[in-house]
Design an enzyme around this catalytic site. Structure first.
Site, mmCIF file in Angstrom:
data_model
loop_
_atom_site.group_PDB
_atom_site.id
_atom_site.type_symbol
_atom_site.label_atom_id
_atom_site.label_comp_id
_atom_site.label_asym_id
_atom_site.label_seq_id
_atom_site.Cartn_x
_atom_site.Cartn_y
_atom_site.Cartn_z
ATOM 1 N N ASN A 234 -10.993 -2.653 -5.067
ATOM 2 C CA ASN A 234 -10.236 -1.628 -6.310
ATOM 3 C C ASN A 234 -10.902 -1.492 -7.454
ATOM 4 O OD1 ASN A 234 -7.009 -2.925 -4.847
ATOM 5 N ND2 ASN A 234 -8.246 -0.935 -3.982
ATOM 6 N N ASP B 87 0.842 -1.089 -0.003
ATOM 7 C CA ASP B 87 0.040 0.108 0.064
ATOM 8 C C ASP B 87 0.982 1.279 0.118
ATOM 9 O OD1 ASP B 87 -2.393 1.383 -0.127
ATOM 10 O OD2 ASP B 87 -2.957 1.123 2.096
HETATM 11 C C1 IPE Z 1 -5.287 -2.714 -0.251
HETATM 12 O O1 IPE Z 1 -4.999 -1.429 -0.386
HETATM 13 C C2 IPE Z 1 -5.450 -3.577 -1.411
HETATM 14 C C3 IPE Z 1 -4.057 -3.614 -2.087
HETATM 15 C C4 IPE Z 1 -2.863 -3.382 -1.533
HETATM 16 C C5 IPE Z 1 -4.160 -4.245 -3.357
HETATM 17 P P1 IPE Z 1 -6.178 -0.237 -0.438
HETATM 18 O O2 IPE Z 1 -5.300 0.898 -0.442
HETATM 19 O O3 IPE Z 1 -6.912 -0.542 -1.649
HETATM 20 O O4 IPE Z 1 -6.979 -0.386 0.848
HETATM 21 P P2 IPE Z 1 -8.025 0.541 1.557
HETATM 22 O O5 IPE Z 1 -9.131 0.989 0.500
HETATM 23 O O6 IPE Z 1 -7.308 1.896 1.824
HETATM 24 O O7 IPE Z 1 -8.320 -0.013 2.902
HETATM 25 C C1 IPE Z 2 -1.421 0.280 -3.455
HETATM 26 O O1 IPE Z 2 -1.387 1.507 -3.281
HETATM 27 C C2 IPE Z 2 -1.760 -0.321 -4.954
HETATM 28 C C3 IPE Z 2 -3.312 -0.724 -5.000
HETATM 29 C C4 IPE Z 2 -4.251 -0.519 -3.987
HETATM 30 C C5 IPE Z 2 -3.476 -1.371 -6.335
HETATM 31 P P1 IPE Z 2 -2.511 2.721 -3.180
HETATM 32 O O2 IPE Z 2 -3.144 3.127 -4.765
HETATM 33 O O3 IPE Z 2 -3.682 2.147 -2.544
HETATM 34 O O4 IPE Z 2 -1.943 3.728 -2.824
HETATM 35 P P2 IPE Z 2 -2.482 5.038 -1.765
HETATM 36 O O5 IPE Z 2 -3.096 4.243 -0.447
HETATM 37 O O6 IPE Z 2 -3.525 5.693 -2.634
HETATM 38 O O7 IPE Z 2 -1.358 5.619 -1.459
HETATM 39 MG MG MG Z 3 -4.124 2.436 -0.587
#
Ligand code: IPE
Ligand code: IPE
Ligand code: MG
Length: 245
Positions: A66, A18
């Site tokens: 997602n 993340d």
């Molecule tokens: C969790 O990250 C999913 C992945 C790392 C693929 P998100 O960024 O989607 O999680 P939330 O929505 O903040 O909980």
């Molecule tokens: C994790 O990074 C990747 C996926 C969930 C696909 P994020 O895209 O969630 O990054 P933040 O949470 O917005 O920083």
């Molecule tokens: Mg995230």
């Protein structure tokens, strides 16, 4: 550098990668560039785990939630995944890495699904490490899917209700032979599971770090493993009981 005890390695490491978006914002870039940089961090972590002798590495690459993101971001993530699989296939073969995927793979766009299935097939005989990608994955969906399969087997007479146990239920999940994770790492300072492996994480050691995923390096991984190795996993027992073994 952290010292790792090779005899006490986690067999299965799971990672919630993340912070790509925040990394991009911090560096005045578009979110997609954050994901691209995140894919580089994946390469380094896979390499390190393989070298250390980790047997299973599960990476949360795309959650079922997602899909709610802007279409362009979903499209960019799909393209990045396809690119990653194409570029890494030889590396996986050379390093005896077996690719697996858990999640609603059918929901993926046709092109990437084909590439993914081909890579899974091609690497299926490799035994050095299993790289398991959670794609369009949801922990609750996995449990509900398992319940449906059990219901079907009861209806057809294959199994009886009173034969359902915890171990037997695990056999109905997406990847039955996968052991539960020993260590879960989540980057970017979020303290939640976001629907990841909720059945399998029941007794997993949790490790949270503020480091954003694109900055997560080999050293950060070794630090997480060293932290894991300092813990005592009691599984409900007392310290005294454990030291007797
Ligand atoms: C969790 O990250 C999913 C992945 C790392 C693929 P998100 O960024 O989607 O999680 P939330 O929505 O903040 O909980
Ligand atoms: C994790 O990074 C990747 C996926 C969930 C696909 P994020 O895209 O969630 O990054 P933040 O949470 O917005 O920083
Ligand atoms: Mg995230």
């Amino acid at each position: 550098m952290e010292r790792i005890d090779r005899d006490k390695l986690p067999k299965h490491i799971a990672i919630i990668m993340d912070g790509n978006g925040r990394w991009a914002t911090k560096n005045s870039m578009n979110r997609v560039l954050g994901h691209r940089k995140g894919a580089e961090a994946v390469r380094a972590v896979v390499k390190t785990c393989r070298k250390l002798g980790i047997k299973y590495l599960t990476l949360y690459a795309f959650s079922v939630e997602n899909w709610l993101r802007p279409k362009e971001e979903v499209r960019a993530l799909t393209a990045l995944l396809k690119n990653y699989l194409e570029e890494e296939l030889n590396e996986m073969m050379d390093n005896n890495i077996r690719l697996m995927a858990i999640g609603d793979i059918d929901a993926l766009a046709g092109g990437v699904k084909t590439t993914l299935c081909e890579a899974i097939e091609k690497t299926s005989g490799n035994q050095g490490m299993c790289l398991n990608l959670a794609l369009s994955y949801g922990g609750r969906d996995e449990i509900v899917d398992g319940v449906k399969k059990i219901a079907r087997d009861i209806r057809s007479g294959t199994i009886k209700e009173d034969t359902i146990t915890k171990d037997m239920f695990s056999q109905y999940l997406y990847f039955p032979e996968m052991p539960d994770p020993d260590l879960l790492i989540r980057t970017s300072g979020e303290y939640r599971l976001s629907n990841f492996l909720i059945w399998q994480l029941a007794y997993t050691e949790l490790y949270f770090t503020d480091v954003l995923w694109p900055d997560f390096s080999r050293e950060h991984l070794l630090e997480a493993i060293a932290d894991y190795q300092r813990r005592e996993r009691r599984f409900g027992m007392t310290s005294e009981q454990l030291s007797k073994d």
